[in-house]
Scaffold this active site. Structure first.
Site, short mmCIF file in Angstrom:
data_model
loop_
_atom_site.label_atom_id
_atom_site.label_comp_id
_atom_site.label_asym_id
_atom_site.label_seq_id
_atom_site.Cartn_x
_atom_site.Cartn_y
_atom_site.Cartn_z
N ASN A 89 40.48 49.48 44.23
CA ASN A 89 40.00 48.44 43.31
C ASN A 89 39.59 49.08 41.99
O ASN A 89 39.68 50.29 41.82
CB ASN A 89 38.85 47.66 43.96
CG ASN A 89 37.70 48.58 44.32
OD1 ASN A 89 37.11 49.22 43.45
ND2 ASN A 89 37.40 48.67 45.61
N ASP A 139 37.32 46.27 51.85
CA ASP A 139 36.94 45.57 53.09
C ASP A 139 37.92 45.86 54.21
O ASP A 139 37.57 45.77 55.38
CB ASP A 139 36.85 44.07 52.83
CG ASP A 139 35.67 43.74 51.92
OD1 ASP A 139 34.62 44.38 52.10
OD2 ASP A 139 35.82 42.89 51.02
N ASP A 167 31.12 47.68 57.61
CA ASP A 167 30.26 47.33 56.47
C ASP A 167 29.16 48.39 56.41
O ASP A 167 28.24 48.41 57.22
CB ASP A 167 29.67 45.92 56.64
CG ASP A 167 29.09 45.44 55.33
OD1 ASP A 167 28.16 46.11 54.82
OD2 ASP A 167 29.57 44.43 54.80
O1 C5P Z 1 30.25 41.87 51.12
P1 C5P Z 1 30.35 42.49 49.77
O2 C5P Z 1 31.45 43.50 49.64
O3 C5P Z 1 30.34 41.51 48.63
O4 C5P Z 1 28.95 43.25 49.63
C1 C5P Z 1 28.68 44.12 48.59
C2 C5P Z 1 27.63 45.10 49.01
O5 C5P Z 1 27.91 45.61 50.30
C3 C5P Z 1 27.60 46.31 48.11
O6 C5P Z 1 26.28 46.80 48.10
C4 C5P Z 1 28.57 47.25 48.79
O7 C5P Z 1 28.33 48.61 48.43
C5 C5P Z 1 28.28 46.99 50.24
N1 C5P Z 1 29.44 47.15 51.14
C6 C5P Z 1 29.45 48.19 52.06
N2 C5P Z 1 30.48 48.31 52.93
C7 C5P Z 1 31.51 47.44 52.92
C8 C5P Z 1 31.51 46.40 52.00
C9 C5P Z 1 30.47 46.28 51.11
O8 C5P Z 1 28.52 48.99 52.07
N3 C5P Z 1 32.49 47.59 53.77
#
Ligand code: C5P
Length: 416
Positions: free
Chosen positions: A210, A280, A307
């Site tokens: 990204n 993701d 996550d």
């Molecule tokens: O769910 P989303 O990607 O929007 O969430 C963003 C937050 O979650 C950020 O703080 C990002 O660093 C963290 N994140 C993570 N691991 C993932 C996806 C997001 O630590 N796989």
């Protein structure tokens, strides 16, 4: 833990009508964590009583150079050494002249000469006196000696004149003193920050990734290190230099970042900030050889990545404060709050990525701080400044956690 925590500041008050404003300056400096002692000249005591400033500073006010009792309690040299900063406010035209001449015939001037601390001077006088070449020369002399001159401001004066000579507002004087001291509130604390994108390989030459530049996370790491923290920056592939004093751990994939984050929070960590834009999904199969063009379509099966921040927040070695980011294109606050609760975070920094002028790859950003108490907007500023503000807010939040923990311990002890 204010910015001036553990700092000792002497305010030398001289005899001008603005002396009453020193009450506010004391309040601000103490509110920021400083210990404040007051020296008053004879003239100053005609405008405010030592008792007033004693009550506000919490220390007896120092007024005499040749006073046995006062010297026994804290001698003038001891006082001069005690100070981390010496500020003369308000500084009358006469006190400027006396400081410039290096006089040492009262406690204030003697301490100013004897202190190894940085000296600040906030002049206040009639505008004509300020304009006088004698005063200008004295200011030049003081500046030449490395003394910082704060103000004066222009405006209406107590004598009815309008012009330059008003004492700079206490908030600005306090800010000028604070700016002189780096905030070391995270000294002895550990901060782990994830930053940048992750790269999910499809084959030896291709990957999914990204647009994250890593700038925000790197700025946060710099601000944390400047605040004295042992700072670990776990970074995806970016083209940024490692900030001074920061330990950088390079990773490529989400799996690598996940392992590194969980490993590094095993050492007790106060603050974790997940600013990385973690992919993701990753390819279910990373082809050992370059994928060949065959057919009009190519199906790649993707599987969920862990996550990372959720696992950090759920971990048995959970840092005291876990802060995530949320990049949203609509309903910013609602989505950020849902994310905060869903991922068990203390704070979510939300930014609106539908705006082309801020966020990804930009040098500026405007965010909302969302925590259990609600939300508020941190105005548009450079990522560097924003990082400083966010780290300062994390420091406040950590301090509030500590107070809370202390209360819990106290109430448990009371129960026993
Ligand atoms: O769910 P989303 O990607 O929007 O969430 C963003 C937050 O979650 C950020 O703080 C990002 O660093 C963290 N994140 C993570 N691991 C993932 C996806 C997001 O630590 N796989």
């Amino acid at each position: 833990m204010g910015h001036l925590h553990n700092r000792n500041i002497i305010i030398g008050v001289t005899g001008g009508i603005a002396a009453y404003k020193i009450a506010e300056l004391i309040r601000l400096l103490r509110g920021d964590g400083a210990a404040v002692r007051i020296i008053m000249s004879q003239g100053a005591q005609a405008f405010v009583t030592p008792l007033t400033l004693q009550s506000l500073s919490g220390f007896p006010v120092h007024t005499e150079l040749l006073d046995e009792t006062a010297e026994m309690a804290m001698g003038h040299i001891e006082l001069a050494r005690w100070a981390d900063a010496f500020v003369v406010a308000p500084a009358t035209a006469d006190s400027l002249a006396r400081l410039a001449a290096g006089r040492a015939d009262d406690l204030l001037t003697t301490t100013a000469l004897a202190t190894p601390a940085p000296v600040f001077v906030a002049p206040a006088m009639n505008q004509q006196m300020w304009k006088n070449p004698a005063t200008a020369t004295n200011i030049q002399i003081l500046t030449g000696r490395g003394i910082t001159i704060i103000g004066p401001d222009a405006g209406e004066q107590a004598c009815g004149d309008v012009g330059q000579g008003r004492l700079t507002e206490p908030a600005q004087i306090s800010a000028a003193i604070s700016a002189h001291f780096p905030n070391r509130a995270l000294e002895g604390r550990r901060v782990v920050i994830s930053a940048g994108p992750t790269r999910e390989p499809l084959d030896p030459v291709r990957y999914i990734s990204n647009h994250s530049s890593g700038k925000m996370g790197f700025a946060l790491a710099q601000a944390a290190a400047e605040a004295g923290a042992e700072t670990i920056l776990i970074s995806g592939p970016v083209t940024l230099d490692t900030p001074k004093g920061v330990t950088r751990v390079n990773v490529n994939t989400a799996i690598e970042m996940h392992a590194a984050c969980l490993q590094h929070i095993k050492t007790p960590t106060e603050l974790f900030i997940g600013s990385a834009a973690v992919a993701d999904y990753r390819a279910e199969f990373n082809a050992p050889q370059k994928i060949k063009k065959v057919g009009d379509t190519l199906n790649v099966s993707l599987i969920r990545n862990p996550d990372i921040i959720t696992e950090v927040a759920k971990s048995s070695s959970r840092p005291s404060l876990v802060v995530g980011f949320a990049a949203e294109t609509e309903n910013l606050i609602e989505h950020a709050e849902a994310k905060r609760q869903g991922k068990q975070l203390d704070v979510v920094i939300a930014n609106d990525v539908s705006r082309a002028d801020i966020g990804f790859n930009s040098d500026v950003n405007m965010v909302a701080w969302v925590d259990s108490a609600g939300h508020d907007v941190v105005p548009l500023t450079t990522k560097r400044n924003l990082a400083k503000l966010l780290i300062a807010r994390c420091i406040e939040k950590l301090a509030a956690h500590c107070d809370q923990d202390e209360k819990i311990v106290n109430s448990l002890e009371d129960e026993r």
